[in-house]
Write a protein that holds these residues in place. Structure first.
Motif, PDB file in Angstrom:
ATOM      1  N   SER A  61      28.120  35.226  37.226  1.00 22.48           N
ATOM      2  CA  SER A  61      27.703  35.114  35.970  1.00 22.48           C
ATOM      3  C   SER A  61      27.860  34.270  33.998  1.00 22.48           C
ATOM      4  N   LEU A  62      29.081  34.678  34.318  1.00 18.63           N
ATOM      5  CA  LEU A  62      30.351  33.868  33.659  1.00 18.63           C
ATOM      6  C   LEU A  62      29.927  32.591  33.569  1.00 18.63           C
ATOM      7  N   MET A  63      29.804  31.884  34.282  1.00 15.24           N
ATOM      8  CA  MET A  63      30.126  30.507  35.018  1.00 15.24           C
ATOM      9  C   MET A  63      29.074  29.682  34.463  1.00 15.24           C
ATOM     10  N   GLY A  64      27.392  30.845  34.805  1.00 15.95           N
ATOM     11  CA  GLY A  64      26.525  30.829  34.557  1.00 15.95           C
ATOM     12  C   GLY A  64      25.917  30.546  32.605  1.00 15.95           C
ATOM     13  N   MET A  65      26.235  31.387  32.545  1.00 15.48           N
ATOM     14  CA  MET A  65      27.046  31.080  30.209  1.00 15.48           C
ATOM     15  C   MET A  65      27.331  29.985  29.919  1.00 15.48           C
ATOM     16  N   ALA A  66      28.298  29.336  30.902  1.00 17.76           N
ATOM     17  CA  ALA A  66      28.887  28.496  30.572  1.00 17.76           C
ATOM     18  C   ALA A  66      28.417  27.245  30.729  1.00 17.76           C
ATOM     19  N   LEU A  67      28.393  26.820  31.991  1.00 17.40           N
ATOM     20  CA  LEU A  67      27.468  25.914  32.468  1.00 17.40           C
ATOM     21  C   LEU A  67      26.399  25.249  31.598  1.00 17.40           C
ATOM     22  N   LYS A  68      25.801  25.649  30.644  1.00 16.51           N
ATOM     23  CA  LYS A  68      24.659  25.608  29.282  1.00 16.51           C
ATOM     24  C   LYS A  68      25.254  24.936  28.503  1.00 16.51           C
ATOM     25  N   GLU A  69      26.419  24.627  28.650  1.00 19.33           N
ATOM     26  CA  GLU A  69      27.997  23.147  28.029  1.00 19.33           C
ATOM     27  C   GLU A  69      26.883  21.648  28.502  1.00 19.33           C
ATOM     28  N   TYR A  70      26.753  21.691  29.363  1.00 18.58           N
ATOM     29  CA  TYR A  70      26.684  20.473  29.723  1.00 18.58           C
ATOM     30  C   TYR A  70      25.616  19.620  31.019  1.00 18.58           C
ATOM     31  N   ARG A  71      25.415  18.813  31.076  1.00 15.30           N
ATOM     32  CA  ARG A  71      24.143  17.971  32.038  1.00 15.30           C
ATOM     33  C   ARG A  71      24.662  18.210  33.249  1.00 15.30           C
ATOM     34  N   ARG A  72      23.341  19.036  34.303  1.00 15.30           N
ATOM     35  CA  ARG A  72      23.201  19.625  35.147  1.00 15.30           C
ATOM     36  C   ARG A  72      24.150  18.080  36.120  1.00 15.30           C
ATOM     37  N   THR A  73      23.690  17.054  35.799  1.00 10.90           N
ATOM     38  CA  THR A  73      24.533  16.040  36.685  1.00 10.90           C
ATOM     39  C   THR A  73      26.143  15.776  36.734  1.00 10.90           C
ATOM     40  N   ASP A  74      26.529  16.318  36.036  1.00 10.58           N
ATOM     41  CA  ASP A  74      27.495  15.518  36.155  1.00 10.58           C
ATOM     42  C   ASP A  74      28.914  16.756  36.175  1.00 10.58           C
ATOM     43  N   LEU A  75      28.184  18.011  37.053  1.00 10.82           N
ATOM     44  CA  LEU A  75      28.556  18.681  37.485  1.00 10.82           C
ATOM     45  C   LEU A  75      28.783  18.923  39.348  1.00 10.82           C
ATOM     46  N   VAL A  76      29.422  19.432  39.834  1.00 11.27           N
ATOM     47  CA  VAL A  76      29.433  19.848  40.878  1.00 11.27           C
ATOM     48  C   VAL A  76      30.794  21.068  41.052  1.00 11.27           C
ATOM     49  N   ILE A  77      29.267  22.137  41.615  1.00  8.07           N
ATOM     50  CA  ILE A  77      29.311  23.845  41.339  1.00  8.07           C
ATOM     51  C   ILE A  77      28.519  24.497  42.612  1.00  8.07           C
TER      52      ILE A  77
END
Length: 322
Positions: A61-77
């Protein structure tokens, strides 16, 4: 930062990654989670690791809140499924829990999909065919891009590959084993045939052996340390022999090498892992932004580790798998 292929797969992950185990929700609130993830990302980290079990879902849940700052394609989750709750079907690798666990993780992460999903432990109560078919469904339906295992034996991973071939399913791509200077058998010996035969990738955890390889336990267990806060972890490590006088003495000797390289003991331990080309990424953890900064410097120390220095380290460790 080097970006390495995840085994033979096309996806690339940063050689150092950032995980949430023990910190998100236990030591870090949402603002500190954001700050640590931001620092890691600014140093080139693109892979962020999580699991449904971490802090009983709060970590996701905490990571989900933080991920809003990034472009999804830049991340591997990633997330890992096995321990979802206390009900009879809230744990394990049945089709029911794998799917329900994945759906629940995605809700907490506020994502449509994760890039990597792991079977967090082997499940002796579920036929491997059922697990493989469920993971195949998860991948083909876009809930995840790649699937893998965590803390499975080579024999169990081999069985998953064989089942996938028999059932015409998508096979696993990666394994997440514990790997550090004191825990080497699986990565360096047991899994060796799997790299060549299947192109297995590795996302390794516990690179600092729960802090032993930072050198902070050389003179006992400090009151503010992780082992002091998580007594069960300390007991477990003592039982396994990790927190032994012999290992502490090795860390003292290794610290002298680190000093000569103008590095911390933790940076040396991380850099040593990065020298293993079978390792796709080393998952780091931190409870403060300063720790993230310090860990990221390991990519520079890696370049200083000559063959001679690696041999010197090997003599001190004296635990290379036969």
């Amino acid at each position: 930062m080097e970006y390495r292929r995840l085994g033979k797969a096309g996806i690339k992950v940063s050689e150092l990654s950032f995980g949430s185990w023990l910190t998100f929700g236990n030591q870090l609130d949402v603002e500190n989670v954001k700050a640590c993830m931001r620092e890691a990302f600014n140093h080139g980290v693109n892979f962020f690791d999580n699991a449904e079990a971490y802090a009983n879902g709060l970590s996701e849940s905490l990571m989900g809140m933080a991920l809003k700052e990034y472009r999804r394609t830049d991340l591997v989750i990633s997330t890992k499924i096995f321990w979802g709750g206390n009900g009879p079907n809230d744990r394990g690798l049945s089709r029911k829990h794998l799917l329900e666990g994945t759906w629940n993780s995605l809700k907490r992460l506020q994502l449509d999909y994760v890039d990597l999903i792991f079977c967090h432990r082997p499940d002796p109560d579920t036929p491997i065919e059922e697990t493989v078919l469920a993971m195949d469904y998860i991948i083909r339906n876009g809930l995840a891009m790649y699937w893998g295992t965590s803390e499975w034996s080579a024999e169990q991973i081999e069985a998953a590959f064989e089942a996938a071939e028999k059932l015409n399913c998508i096979p696993p791509t990666m394994e997440q084993p514990q790997y550090n200077m004191f825990v080497r058998e699986k990565v360096e010996k047991e899994f060796k045939p799997l790299y060549e035969k299947y192109g297995l990738g590795l996302t390794t955890w516990s690179p600092l052996a729960s802090g032993i390889l930072t050198g902070k336990y050389n003179d006992g267990i400090p009151e503010d340390s992780r082992l002091a806060k998580f007594s069960r972890l300390a007991e477990n490590m003592k039982e396994k022999g990790l927190l032994s006088d012999e290992n502490i003495e090795k860390v003292r000797k290794l610290s002298a090498i680190a000093k000569d390289l103008d590095a911390t003991m933790a940076q040396l331990a991380l850099a040593w892992l990065l020298k293993n080309q079978n390792v796709s990424t080393v998952i780091t953890g931190a409870s403060r932004v300063e720790q993230v900064k310090d860990n990221m410097k390991a990519v520079e120390i890696k370049e200083k580790l000559s063959d001679e220095i690696m041999e010197e380290i090997e003599k001190i460790l004296n635990n290379k798998p036969e």
